[in-house]
Design a protein around this motif. Structure first.
Motif, PDB file in Angstrom:
ATOM      1  N   HIS A  49       0.614  -1.118  -0.044  1.00 55.23           N
ATOM      2  CA  HIS A  49      -0.058  -0.169   0.171  1.00 55.23           C
ATOM      3  C   HIS A  49       0.819   1.173  -0.414  1.00 55.23           C
ATOM      4  CE1 HIS A  49      -3.377  -2.632   0.322  1.00 55.23           C
ATOM      5  NE2 HIS A  49      -3.628  -2.414   1.654  1.00 55.23           N
ATOM      6  N   ARG A  50       1.825   1.177   0.652  1.00 58.57           N
ATOM      7  CA  ARG A  50       2.987   2.267   0.961  1.00 58.57           C
ATOM      8  C   ARG A  50       3.494   2.830  -0.650  1.00 58.57           C
ATOM      9  NH1 ARG A  50       6.015   1.405   6.897  1.00 58.57           N
ATOM     10  NH2 ARG A  50       4.356   2.250   7.547  1.00 58.57           N
ATOM     11  N   ALA A  51       3.513   1.363  -1.563  1.00 56.94           N
ATOM     12  CA  ALA A  51       4.481   1.239  -2.832  1.00 56.94           C
ATOM     13  C   ALA A  51       3.118   1.996  -3.523  1.00 56.94           C
ATOM     14  CB  ALA A  51       4.797  -0.134  -3.659  1.00 56.94           C
ATOM     15  N   THR A  52       2.300   1.761  -3.573  1.00 55.07           N
ATOM     16  CA  THR A  52       1.249   1.842  -4.966  1.00 55.07           C
ATOM     17  C   THR A  52       0.120   3.621  -4.535  1.00 55.07           C
ATOM     18  OG1 THR A  52      -0.379   0.362  -3.789  1.00 55.07           O
ATOM     19  CG2 THR A  52       1.678   0.225  -5.179  1.00 55.07           C
ATOM     20  N   GLY A  53      -0.019   3.226  -3.169  1.00 52.01           N
ATOM     21  CA  GLY A  53      -1.373   4.290  -2.792  1.00 52.01           C
ATOM     22  C   GLY A  53      -1.095   5.134  -3.133  1.00 52.01           C
ATOM     23  N   TRP A  54      -0.341   6.519  -3.400  1.00 53.82           N
ATOM     24  CA  TRP A  54      -0.551   7.583  -3.561  1.00 53.82           C
ATOM     25  C   TRP A  54      -0.756   7.244  -5.181  1.00 53.82           C
ATOM     26  CZ3 TRP A  54      -2.045  11.369  -0.733  1.00 53.82           C
ATOM     27  CH2 TRP A  54      -1.625  11.434   0.608  1.00 53.82           C
ATOM     28  N   TRP A  55      -0.341   6.474  -5.554  1.00 53.18           N
ATOM     29  CA  TRP A  55      -0.566   6.545  -7.684  1.00 53.18           C
ATOM     30  C   TRP A  55      -1.828   6.015  -7.478  1.00 53.18           C
ATOM     31  CZ3 TRP A  55       3.256   8.413 -10.005  1.00 53.18           C
ATOM     32  CH2 TRP A  55       4.460   8.153 -10.687  1.00 53.18           C
ATOM     33  N   LEU A  56      -2.068   5.495  -6.973  1.00 56.00           N
ATOM     34  CA  LEU A  56      -3.605   5.245  -6.846  1.00 56.00           C
ATOM     35  C   LEU A  56      -4.340   6.925  -6.310  1.00 56.00           C
ATOM     36  CD1 LEU A  56      -3.834   1.860  -5.880  1.00 56.00           C
ATOM     37  CD2 LEU A  56      -3.611   2.293  -7.970  1.00 56.00           C
ATOM     38  N   VAL A  57      -4.283   7.480  -5.482  1.00 55.41           N
ATOM     39  CA  VAL A  57      -5.015   8.159  -4.950  1.00 55.41           C
ATOM     40  C   VAL A  57      -5.091   9.712  -6.642  1.00 55.41           C
ATOM     41  CG1 VAL A  57      -5.146  10.612  -3.896  1.00 55.41           C
ATOM     42  CG2 VAL A  57      -4.546   8.643  -2.952  1.00 55.41           C
ATOM     43  N   ALA A  58      -3.538   9.594  -7.223  1.00 54.59           N
ATOM     44  CA  ALA A  58      -4.081  10.052  -8.059  1.00 54.59           C
ATOM     45  C   ALA A  58      -4.231  10.075  -9.630  1.00 54.59           C
ATOM     46  CB  ALA A  58      -2.056  10.348  -9.029  1.00 54.59           C
ATOM     47  N   SER A  59      -4.131   8.499  -9.342  1.00 51.32           N
ATOM     48  CA  SER A  59      -5.295   8.101 -10.408  1.00 51.32           C
ATOM     49  C   SER A  59      -6.895   8.529 -10.367  1.00 51.32           C
ATOM     50  CB  SER A  59      -5.167   6.598 -10.863  1.00 51.32           C
ATOM     51  OG  SER A  59      -5.801   6.033  -9.115  1.00 51.32           O
ATOM     52  N   GLY A  60      -7.468   9.157  -9.092  1.00 50.59           N
ATOM     53  CA  GLY A  60      -8.598   9.223  -8.863  1.00 50.59           C
ATOM     54  C   GLY A  60      -9.289  10.469  -9.112  1.00 50.59           C
ATOM     55  N   VAL A  61      -7.785  11.164  -8.959  1.00 54.06           N
ATOM     56  CA  VAL A  61      -8.373  12.271  -9.192  1.00 54.06           C
ATOM     57  C   VAL A  61      -7.816  13.050 -10.285  1.00 54.06           C
ATOM     58  CG1 VAL A  61      -7.165  14.837  -8.706  1.00 54.06           C
ATOM     59  CG2 VAL A  61      -7.327  13.210  -6.986  1.00 54.06           C
ATOM     60  N   LEU A  62      -6.984  12.548 -11.599  1.00 51.80           N
ATOM     61  CA  LEU A  62      -6.849  12.698 -12.580  1.00 51.80           C
ATOM     62  C   LEU A  62      -8.106  12.104 -13.954  1.00 51.80           C
ATOM     63  CD1 LEU A  62      -3.361  11.616 -13.318  1.00 51.80           C
ATOM     64  CD2 LEU A  62      -4.270  13.675 -13.594  1.00 51.80           C
ATOM     65  N   ASN A  63      -8.883  10.630 -12.910  1.00 57.05           N
ATOM     66  CA  ASN A  63     -10.056  10.344 -13.703  1.00 57.05           C
ATOM     67  C   ASN A  63     -10.858  10.902 -13.138  1.00 57.05           C
ATOM     68  OD1 ASN A  63     -12.023   8.634 -14.745  1.00 57.05           O
ATOM     69  ND2 ASN A  63     -12.773   8.012 -12.647  1.00 57.05           N
ATOM     70  N   ALA A  64     -11.311  11.512 -12.305  1.00 55.85           N
ATOM     71  CA  ALA A  64     -12.454  12.914 -11.903  1.00 55.85           C
ATOM     72  C   ALA A  64     -12.499  14.242 -12.582  1.00 55.85           C
ATOM     73  CB  ALA A  64     -12.598  12.873 -11.074  1.00 55.85           C
ATOM     74  N   GLY A  65     -10.589  14.624 -13.003  1.00 54.53           N
ATOM     75  CA  GLY A  65     -10.929  15.902 -13.204  1.00 54.53           C
ATOM     76  C   GLY A  65     -11.151  15.372 -14.813  1.00 54.53           C
ATOM     77  N   TRP A  66     -10.338  14.030 -15.525  1.00 51.73           N
ATOM     78  CA  TRP A  66     -11.402  13.801 -16.785  1.00 51.73           C
ATOM     79  C   TRP A  66     -12.497  13.850 -17.512  1.00 51.73           C
ATOM     80  CZ3 TRP A  66     -14.004  10.089 -19.379  1.00 51.73           C
ATOM     81  CH2 TRP A  66     -13.805  10.898 -21.080  1.00 51.73           C
ATOM     82  N   ILE A  67     -13.677  13.524 -15.925  1.00 47.87           N
ATOM     83  CA  ILE A  67     -14.667  13.982 -16.601  1.00 47.87           C
ATOM     84  C   ILE A  67     -14.733  14.298 -16.393  1.00 47.87           C
ATOM     85  CG2 ILE A  67     -16.702  12.900 -15.563  1.00 47.87           C
ATOM     86  CD1 ILE A  67     -15.697  10.211 -14.454  1.00 47.87           C
ATOM     87  N   LEU A  68     -14.862  15.799 -16.265  1.00 51.70           N
ATOM     88  CA  LEU A  68     -15.083  16.970 -15.281  1.00 51.70           C
ATOM     89  C   LEU A  68     -14.789  18.114 -16.778  1.00 51.70           C
ATOM     90  CD1 LEU A  68     -14.901  17.936 -11.596  1.00 51.70           C
ATOM     91  CD2 LEU A  68     -16.789  17.083 -13.140  1.00 51.70           C
TER      92      LEU A  68
END
Length: 269
Positions: free
Chosen positions: A92-111
């Motif tokens: 989770h330490r290795a992937t967590g912030w990358w997954l957080v970034a993916s969620g932000v980018l996906n929401a941003g893409w939609i808008l």
């Protein structure tokens, strides 16, 4: 001790808890943004914008229902990471912030896409693909410890990355049409077929070696099949089917060449 819980000598830090909380927050943010983008509450709906810039590699509209499964899997992943024993795990330490970034980018893409800023939306989705590629690579370095990891970590990320892999290609074609390139015709057909073949080759390579191979392949096959269903020119159909068969064949080989007791783990990484 299984790897599904943190080493008892490693306590969760404030940073671990912040990261886990941020992941849960963006999991909910994606769902809200997806509802807004699908309904047209913010600008035009994503579907309307896509139809206004249609191309020969556009998937059937029903294919986009996979986002519901992706969002549900991502939410399950996020909920699990806030549970006791999870935040401090190395994976989770290795992937967590990358997954957080993916969620932000996906929401941003939609808008952004709903606001018809198609070029900016393509930049965002490319960034999303890069972030998910990093997350997949880091998961590959942290094999799933058990069924819980396979179903609530490698599985959701693989499904997400597979769909975005093809969506990025479709988005590039949509962006070209938005900028004035032909969405159909000889040149568009040739380019569409070539891009699908390259996409299939890259996807097959990911399935051969990466984490979340089975869900990744399911997403890619779902997207390619949805392109075929739309009835594009023959060259595009053939290219999509070749790519689809390549992905399935590589997945089958990965599973069948694993020892009998390791076939399910081999499919998820």
């Amino acid at each position: 001790m299984t790897a599904t819980v943190a080493d008892p000598t490693t306590r969760a830090t404030v940073g671990d808890r912040v990261r886990a909380g941020a992941l849960l927050l963006v999991a909910l943010l994606q769902i809200v943004a997806g509802g807004l983008g699908g309904s047209g509450a913010f600008g035009l709906s994503v579907g309307v914008v896509a139809r206004e810039n249609t191309t020969v590699v556009m998937p059937a509209p029903a294919a986009f229902s996979i986002w519901g499964v992706i969002y549900a899997g991502f939410l399950l992943l996020a909920v699990r990471q806030v549970l006791p024993g999870q935040p401090a795990r190395p994976v989770h330490r290795a992937t967590g912030w990358w997954l957080v970034a993916s969620g932000v980018l996906n929401a941003g893409w939609i808008l952004v896409f709903s606001a018809q800023a198609v070029v900016l939306a393509q930049v965002v989705i490319v960034a999303l693909l890069v972030v998910l590629a990093v997350a997949m690579a880091r998961l590959t370095a942290h094999p799933a410890a058990d069924a819980a990891d396979r179903l609530t970590l490698h599985g959701p990320v693989g499904l997400y990355a597979g769909w975005v892999s093809v969506a990025t290609v479709v988005g590039a074609a949509t962006t070209g049409t938005f900028l004035g390139a032909p969405g159909a015709g000889g040149v568009a057909t040739v380019l569409g077929a070539l891009v699908l073949l390259v996409t299939g080759a890259i996807a097959a390579a990911v399935v051969a070696r990466g984490a979340g191979a089975l869900p990744y392949a399911v997403s890619v096959v779902w997207a390619l099949g949805a392109i075929v269903v739309m009835g594009p020119p023959l060259a595009v159909v053939v290219a999509a089917l070749v790519a689809l068969v390549a992905v399935v064949a590589v997945l089958a080989r990965r599973i069948l060449t694993a020892p009998p007791g390791r076939r399910v783990p081999a499919a998820f990484g």
